[in-house]
Scaffold this motif. Structure first.
Motif, PDB file in Angstrom:
ATOM      1  N   MET A  74       0.851  -1.185   0.000  1.00 44.11           N
ATOM      2  CA  MET A  74       0.000   0.000   0.000  1.00 44.11           C
ATOM      3  C   MET A  74       0.892   1.241   0.000  1.00 44.11           C
ATOM      4  SD  MET A  74      -2.928  -1.294   0.003  1.00 44.11           S
ATOM      5  CE  MET A  74      -4.028  -2.589   0.570  1.00 44.11           C
ATOM      6  N   VAL A  75       0.610   2.182  -0.906  1.00 45.93           N
ATOM      7  CA  VAL A  75       1.500   3.342  -1.050  1.00 45.93           C
ATOM      8  C   VAL A  75       0.715   4.652  -1.039  1.00 45.93           C
ATOM      9  CG1 VAL A  75       3.152   4.500  -2.576  1.00 45.93           C
ATOM     10  CG2 VAL A  75       3.190   2.007  -2.372  1.00 45.93           C
ATOM     11  N   CYS A  76       1.194   5.618  -0.233  1.00 43.31           N
ATOM     12  CA  CYS A  76       0.676   6.995  -0.316  1.00 43.31           C
ATOM     13  C   CYS A  76       1.861   7.944  -0.306  1.00 43.31           C
ATOM     14  CB  CYS A  76      -0.326   7.279   0.807  1.00 43.31           C
ATOM     15  SG  CYS A  76       0.362   7.228   2.470  1.00 43.31           S
TER      16      CYS A  76
ATOM     17  N   ASN B  95       3.181   7.944   3.983  1.00 43.52           N
ATOM     18  CA  ASN B  95       3.156   6.666   4.724  1.00 43.52           C
ATOM     19  C   ASN B  95       2.893   6.869   6.217  1.00 43.52           C
ATOM     20  OD1 ASN B  95       5.358   3.850   5.499  1.00 43.52           O
ATOM     21  ND2 ASN B  95       3.203   3.789   5.008  1.00 43.52           N
TER      22      ASN B  95
ATOM     23  N   ARG C 220      -2.783   7.551   5.092  1.00 45.19           N
ATOM     24  CA  ARG C 220      -3.640   6.642   4.324  1.00 45.19           C
ATOM     25  C   ARG C 220      -3.093   5.230   4.190  1.00 45.19           C
ATOM     26  NH1 ARG C 220      -3.808  10.448  -0.762  1.00 45.19           N
ATOM     27  NH2 ARG C 220      -1.732  10.828   0.104  1.00 45.19           N
ATOM     28  N   SER C 221      -1.843   5.093   3.727  1.00 45.36           N
ATOM     29  CA  SER C 221      -1.350   3.726   3.483  1.00 45.36           C
ATOM     30  C   SER C 221      -1.210   2.896   4.765  1.00 45.36           C
ATOM     31  CB  SER C 221      -0.054   3.717   2.649  1.00 45.36           C
ATOM     32  OG  SER C 221       0.969   4.439   3.256  1.00 45.36           O
TER      33      SER C 221
ATOM     34  N   HIS D 265      -2.857  -0.660   5.001  1.00 49.86           N
ATOM     35  CA  HIS D 265      -2.009  -1.759   5.471  1.00 49.86           C
ATOM     36  C   HIS D 265      -2.708  -2.527   6.603  1.00 49.86           C
ATOM     37  CE1 HIS D 265       2.358  -2.587   7.201  1.00 49.86           C
ATOM     38  NE2 HIS D 265       1.588  -3.654   7.276  1.00 49.86           N
TER      39      HIS D 265
ATOM     40  N   SER E  65       3.397  -1.380   3.690  1.00 50.02           N
ATOM     41  CA  SER E  65       3.078  -0.054   3.155  1.00 50.02           C
ATOM     42  C   SER E  65       4.344   0.795   3.084  1.00 50.02           C
ATOM     43  CB  SER E  65       2.004   0.644   4.004  1.00 50.02           C
ATOM     44  OG  SER E  65       2.457   0.841   5.325  1.00 50.02           O
TER      45      SER E  65
ATOM     46  N   MET F  54      -2.876   5.390  -3.497  1.00 48.01           N
ATOM     47  CA  MET F  54      -4.095   6.032  -2.997  1.00 48.01           C
ATOM     48  C   MET F  54      -4.639   7.103  -3.943  1.00 48.01           C
ATOM     49  SD  MET F  54      -4.583   4.385  -0.204  1.00 48.01           S
ATOM     50  CE  MET F  54      -3.603   2.922  -0.458  1.00 48.01           C
TER      51      MET F  54
ATOM     52  N   ASN G  62       0.337   9.805  -6.380  1.00 43.48           N
ATOM     53  CA  ASN G  62       1.136   8.645  -5.957  1.00 43.48           C
ATOM     54  C   ASN G  62       1.429   7.763  -7.160  1.00 43.48           C
ATOM     55  OD1 ASN G  62      -1.127   8.002  -3.146  1.00 43.48           O
ATOM     56  ND2 ASN G  62       0.531   9.492  -3.267  1.00 43.48           N
TER      57      ASN G  62
END
Ligand code: 4NP
Length: 146
Positions: free
Chosen positions: A5-7, A10, A13-14, A18, A36, A85, A89
């Motif tokens: 999971m990437v924003c 970090n 959101r991520s 995660h 993440s 997200m 990104n």
């Protein structure tokens, strides 16, 4: 399945994505690995933003042990799916892709929709949690059909 999971930071959101995804795969007894990362480097080594930690806890999910790290090229090798997200990104991650195979791993959590950055607005953490939770459920359904 290994899913990242990437924003941007970090920390908001991520980490939620995660924690939610880890909880969902655990409930379903799936052997998925979830992690993440952020495209930015400002918060490396820190825990999640307290507002995210608090929101997750309201839903019975403890994300306080997560440690912020930055997205790295090696993540394209280490993960099957890189879930971003928002469009920004996605651009940042795609700019680091080495080939079409790397690019094909990158998707947005909500498809065409973005998970908005809540960093500057305390009121956004609850709706962001809901978006992230729905996105994770939809993603799971897409891959395991339930
Ligand atoms: P996130 O939110 O990308 O959801 O973790 C942000 C956190 C920190 C910053 C920006 C967005 N920042 O600029 O420090």
């Amino acid at each position: 399945m290994k899913i990242l999971m990437v924003c941007l930071g970090n920390i908001c959101r991520s980490p939620l994505a995660h924690g939610v995804m880890e909880q969902l795969v655990k409930e379903r007894g799936l052997d998925w690995q979830v992690d993440s990362a952020g495209t930015g480097n400002w918060h490396i080594g820190q825990g999640p933003d307290r507002r995210s930690t608090r929101e997750a806890l309201k839903h019975g999910i403890d994300i306080s042990n997560q440690i912020c790290r930055q997205f790295r090229i090696r993540d394209f090798d280490d993960f099957d799916l890189i879930v971003v997200m928002d469009r920004s990104n996605r651009t940042d991650v795609l700019n680091l892709a080495r080939n079409e195979q790397d690019k094909a791993k990158v998707i947005m959590l909500l498809g065409d929709k973005e998970v908005p950055d809540p960093y500057h607005d305390d009121t956004q953490f609850a709706p962001v949690f809901n978006l992230v939770e729905q996105g994770c459920k939809d993603l799971l359904a897409k891959y395991i059909g339930s």
